[in-house]
Design an enzyme around this catalytic site. Structure first.
Site, PDB file in Angstrom:
ATOM      1  CD  GLU A   1      -3.069  -1.265   0.358  1.00 39.58           C
ATOM      2  OE1 GLU A   1      -2.923  -0.415  -0.763  1.00 39.58           O
ATOM      3  OE2 GLU A   1      -3.605  -2.317   0.212  1.00 39.58           O
TER       4      GLU A   1
ATOM      5  CG  HIS B   1      -4.336  -0.431   5.674  1.00 41.19           C
ATOM      6  ND1 HIS B   1      -5.627  -0.313   5.864  1.00 41.19           N
ATOM      7  CD2 HIS B   1      -3.974  -1.430   5.216  1.00 41.19           C
ATOM      8  CE1 HIS B   1      -5.993  -1.421   4.936  1.00 41.19           C
ATOM      9  NE2 HIS B   1      -5.111  -2.179   4.721  1.00 41.19           N
TER      10      HIS B   1
ATOM     11  CG  HIS C   1      -6.805  -5.697   7.438  1.00 40.85           C
ATOM     12  ND1 HIS C   1      -6.378  -6.890   6.838  1.00 40.85           N
ATOM     13  CD2 HIS C   1      -6.478  -4.862   6.761  1.00 40.85           C
ATOM     14  CE1 HIS C   1      -5.823  -6.633   5.914  1.00 40.85           C
ATOM     15  NE2 HIS C   1      -5.745  -5.363   5.719  1.00 40.85           N
TER      16      HIS C   1
ATOM     17  CD  GLU D   1     -12.946   7.995  23.814  1.00 44.46           C
ATOM     18  OE1 GLU D   1     -13.323   6.700  24.040  1.00 44.46           O
ATOM     19  OE2 GLU D   1     -12.313   8.362  23.961  1.00 44.46           O
TER      20      GLU D   1
ATOM     21  CG  HIS E   1      -9.068  -3.649   2.825  1.00 46.71           C
ATOM     22  ND1 HIS E   1      -8.497  -3.829   1.443  1.00 46.71           N
ATOM     23  CD2 HIS E   1      -8.315  -3.850   3.688  1.00 46.71           C
ATOM     24  CE1 HIS E   1      -7.226  -4.070   1.740  1.00 46.71           C
ATOM     25  NE2 HIS E   1      -7.078  -3.756   3.063  1.00 46.71           N
TER      26      HIS E   1
END
Ligand code: 2HA
Ligand code: ZN
Length: 274
Positions: free
Chosen positions: A115, A139, A141, A169, A210
């Site tokens: 990525e 990133h 999952h 919050e 994803h």
């Protein structure tokens, strides 16, 4: 200084392991990158061994000459803490922002995260938007956020509002909201362009079916942001599992009152009547 003794490297390794312990990085899932400060580059430079230049796959002219610490493609977050030199690498971006080369790490071969285009395009957007303050792109999952992408409409305003409502919050932690990218093929330039467009407005971009991207100033703030959004998603999943409708919730006026006391601006586009 030994590369692995540097504080920014230790912070990177700790964050990767924290993500693993949260259960967000099955197999080789997820990736992390940090835009290294010039003085930090200087402090570890003696360890550099530059490899050949390779194309990034997109163009990031505003990152020319910058160095990044990144996880490796196909590498496992669970291994970062025990063999960092095999799992992560430091890269240098060339003077056009089109190529990179590894200067440290991935001692057994390999390349930076698949990525990389998304990471670097997000870094470029955030560097420009925050006057260089933001340095971390993450990133993961995240299980509950992914689950929600099967049941909520894939709209920024729906995800933002539903996540805000699940924990008081939340609007304070991500007052700008969250963006949503529809399902796309990961790893390439198209998804990188779509994500970096959203990063102009938000610090969080959800990838349908994803995972999530989060951006921030440092490791604590960026990990904390990912953690807060995912925890809120977990509460929403639990709530929806008990019953489809909320009996009571935080109202648009409640959010406006909160915004005053906590000195945040909450865009009215997210405070719509349902
Ligand atoms: O395998 O998470 O999106 C790394 C990824 C690709
Ligand atoms: Zn992924």
């Amino acid at each position: 200084m030994r590369f692995l003794d540097a504080e920014f490297v230790q912070g990177f390794i700790r964050m990767a392991n924290d993500g693993w312990e949260q259960g967000w990085h099955e197999r080789n899932g997820g990736n992390l990158s940090y835009r290294v400060k010039p003085e930090e580059v200087e402090s570890v430079k003696e360890n550099f061994e530059a490899k050949e230049w390779k194309p990034i796959g997109t163009s990031v002219p505003n990152l020319a000459g910058e160095y990044f610490l990144v996880t490796g493609s196909g590498k496992y977050f669970r291994n970062v803490i025990i063999k960092p030199e095999d799992s992560i690498c430091m890269i240098e971006v060339d003077d056009k922002g089109e190529n990179y080369r590894i200067v440290w790490g991935l001692v057994n071969g390999g390349r930076p995260t698949s990525e990389l285009p998304s990471h670097l395009m997000n870094h470029e957007v955030k560097k420009l938007a925050t006057n260089g303050k933001y340095r971390v792109i993450y990133h993961a999952h995240t299980t509950n956020v992914i689950a929600l992408t099967f049941v909520l409409p894939l709209e920024d305003k729906v995800f933002t509002r539903e996540l805000w409502e699940m924990a008081t919050e939340c609007p304070v932690v991500f007052p700008d909201g969250v963006g949503v990218v529809p399902w796309m093929v990961p790893g390439g330039r198209d998804i990188a362009v779509a994500t970096s467009e959203l990063m102009k407005k938000y610090d969080v971009a959800i990838w349908a079916h994803h995972g999530m991207f989060a951006a921030g100033e440092d490791f604590d703030l960026t990990f904390g942001l990912m953690h807060t959004v995912e925890k809120s998603a977990e509460i929403l999943v639990k709530m929806l599992s008990m019953q489809p409708n909320k009996r009571q919730t935080i109202t648009p006026q409640n959010f406006r009152d909160l915004a005053v006391d906590f000195k945040v601006t909450l865009p009215e586009e997210f405070l719509y009547e349902k």
